[in-house]
Scaffold this motif. Structure first.
Motif, PDB file in Angstrom:
ATOM      1  N   UNK A  19     -18.379  71.357  69.244  1.00  0.00           N
ATOM      2  CA  UNK A  19     -17.056  71.201  68.617  1.00  0.00           C
ATOM      3  C   UNK A  19     -17.190  70.709  67.176  1.00  0.00           C
ATOM      4  N   UNK A  20     -18.132  69.808  66.967  1.00  0.00           N
ATOM      5  CA  UNK A  20     -18.348  69.285  65.613  1.00  0.00           C
ATOM      6  C   UNK A  20     -18.808  70.380  64.668  1.00  0.00           C
ATOM      7  N   UNK A  21     -19.738  71.214  65.124  1.00  0.00           N
ATOM      8  CA  UNK A  21     -20.235  72.302  64.286  1.00  0.00           C
ATOM      9  C   UNK A  21     -19.117  73.289  63.938  1.00  0.00           C
ATOM     10  N   UNK A  22     -18.231  73.555  64.885  1.00  0.00           N
ATOM     11  CA  UNK A  22     -17.119  74.468  64.625  1.00  0.00           C
ATOM     12  C   UNK A  22     -16.160  73.872  63.592  1.00  0.00           C
ATOM     13  N   UNK A  23     -15.927  72.567  63.692  1.00  0.00           N
ATOM     14  CA  UNK A  23     -15.021  71.914  62.742  1.00  0.00           C
ATOM     15  C   UNK A  23     -15.578  72.002  61.327  1.00  0.00           C
ATOM     16  N   UNK A  24     -16.850  71.606  61.146  1.00  0.00           N
ATOM     17  CA  UNK A  24     -17.401  71.548  59.789  1.00  0.00           C
ATOM     18  C   UNK A  24     -17.629  72.947  59.209  1.00  0.00           C
ATOM     19  N   UNK A  25     -17.982  73.914  60.044  1.00  0.00           N
ATOM     20  CA  UNK A  25     -18.290  75.247  59.524  1.00  0.00           C
ATOM     21  C   UNK A  25     -17.083  76.180  59.467  1.00  0.00           C
ATOM     22  N   UNK A  26     -16.158  76.071  60.432  1.00  0.00           N
ATOM     23  CA  UNK A  26     -15.006  76.972  60.472  1.00  0.00           C
ATOM     24  C   UNK A  26     -13.758  76.346  59.841  1.00  0.00           C
ATOM     25  N   UNK A  27     -13.479  75.085  60.196  1.00  0.00           N
ATOM     26  CA  UNK A  27     -12.271  74.447  59.666  1.00  0.00           C
ATOM     27  C   UNK A  27     -12.481  73.918  58.242  1.00  0.00           C
ATOM     28  N   UNK A  28     -13.618  73.289  58.025  1.00  0.00           N
ATOM     29  CA  UNK A  28     -13.895  72.771  56.682  1.00  0.00           C
ATOM     30  C   UNK A  28     -14.496  73.826  55.760  1.00  0.00           C
ATOM     31  N   UNK A  29     -15.076  74.863  56.366  1.00  0.00           N
ATOM     32  CA  UNK A  29     -15.717  75.945  55.612  1.00  0.00           C
ATOM     33  C   UNK A  29     -16.832  75.430  54.715  1.00  0.00           C
ATOM     34  N   UNK A  30     -17.681  74.568  55.288  1.00  0.00           N
ATOM     35  CA  UNK A  30     -18.825  74.046  54.547  1.00  0.00           C
ATOM     36  C   UNK A  30     -19.806  75.177  54.287  1.00  0.00           C
ATOM     37  N   UNK A  31     -20.276  75.269  53.054  1.00  0.00           N
ATOM     38  CA  UNK A  31     -21.198  76.325  52.670  1.00  0.00           C
ATOM     39  C   UNK A  31     -22.305  75.747  51.784  1.00  0.00           C
ATOM     40  N   UNK A  32     -23.578  75.925  52.157  1.00  0.00           N
ATOM     41  CA  UNK A  32     -24.057  76.655  53.339  1.00  0.00           C
ATOM     42  C   UNK A  32     -23.697  75.926  54.635  1.00  0.00           C
ATOM     43  N   UNK A  33     -23.575  76.665  55.728  1.00  0.00           N
ATOM     44  CA  UNK A  33     -23.144  76.089  57.001  1.00  0.00           C
ATOM     45  C   UNK A  33     -24.100  75.005  57.499  1.00  0.00           C
ATOM     46  N   UNK A  34     -23.527  74.073  58.250  1.00  0.00           N
ATOM     47  CA  UNK A  34     -24.327  73.029  58.884  1.00  0.00           C
ATOM     48  C   UNK A  34     -24.891  73.571  60.190  1.00  0.00           C
ATOM     49  N   UNK A  35     -26.184  73.335  60.417  1.00  0.00           N
ATOM     50  CA  UNK A  35     -26.819  73.789  61.658  1.00  0.00           C
ATOM     51  C   UNK A  35     -27.112  72.593  62.556  1.00  0.00           C
ATOM     52  N   UNK A  36     -27.554  72.892  63.757  1.00  0.00           N
ATOM     53  CA  UNK A  36     -27.926  71.825  64.697  1.00  0.00           C
ATOM     54  C   UNK A  36     -29.002  70.938  64.095  1.00  0.00           C
ATOM     55  N   UNK A  37     -29.897  71.508  63.330  1.00  0.00           N
ATOM     56  CA  UNK A  37     -30.982  70.748  62.726  1.00  0.00           C
ATOM     57  C   UNK A  37     -30.480  69.764  61.677  1.00  0.00           C
TER      58      UNK A  37
END
Length: 219
Positions: A91-109
């Motif tokens: 859920x956190x990854x979806x928020x930061x990458x889809x809702x916040x549109x962080x670029x480059x995307x945040x990965x699990x690492x």
């Protein structure tokens, strides 16, 4: 001179006005000297206590600064609804990458760990602490946090502050509502204030924050 004679002589002497005046002076001076000595001792102890109080305040401030430093890679997410059997990392990854549109995307690492904190409350979701692997990853998310309003208006992203700094921020927000200051926010653990004259003040230590709040109240 036997005891009876001594008592008689002493009684007779004490009836003499000059003798009694002399004794009064001697006893009075003794009391005065004792009082002066006690006052000096108390003053010395007060000085020691004051020094210890300052030392305690200094150690508390240093401890708080150290604790805040350990949180520099973390953010606190509040208002995110809890879902049964949720995968909070996903859920956190979806928020930061889809809702916040962080670029480059945040990965699990890029994430060290993520978890909810506090006791379950049916009326309010628990906060989520996200600790990133690097400060850079954390900053890339914080720079885009304003984007969350459009997608998740009841969810907020903030710096993960110590208990003491959170208290100061809460007080600052109250002062903002009371129009004692124009605005307040945080930056890398510091509480930043904007006074009613447009001047910016930064409280990086507990001592700074306490004195700044006190100065705004006086003004």
């Amino acid at each position: 001179m036997d005891l009876s004679s001594f008592v008689g002589a002493l009684t007779s002497a004490l009836q003499d006005t000059q003798v009694r005046a002399c004794l009064s002076d001697i006893v009075g001076e003794s009391f005065r000297q004792e009082l002066i000595s006690l006052k000096a001792e108390l003053k010395k102890k007060d000085s020691v206590i004051e020094h210890l109080d300052r030392r305690i305040e200094s150690l508390e401030s240093q401890n708080d600064a150290l604790e805040q430093y350990t949180r520099r890679n973390s953010i606190r997410v509040t208002g995110l609804p809890e879902v049964e059997h949720e995968d909070i990392l996903d859920r956190t990854l979806k928020i930061v990458n889809e809702d916040l549109e962080v670029n480059p995307p945040i990965s699990i690492m890029d994430i060290d760990r993520v978890h909810r904190v506090g006791r379950r409350n049916p009326d309010r979701p628990r906060s989520v602490i996200v600790k990133f692997s690097t400060y850079r990853g954390r900053q890339s998310v914080m720079k885009m946090k304003k984007n969350i309003k459009a997608r998740l208006p009841s969810t907020f992203l903030n710096e993960d502050l110590t208990k003491e700094r959170s208290t100061f921020l809460y007080k600052a927000r109250q002062m903002k509502r009371q129009k004692q200051i124009t605005d307040c926010w945080t930056h890398d653990g510091a509480i930043v204030f904007k006074d009613n004259n447009g001047k910016i003040h930064s409280g990086r230590t507990l001592w700074d924050c306490e004195n700044l709040l006190a100065s705004f109240v006086k003004s």
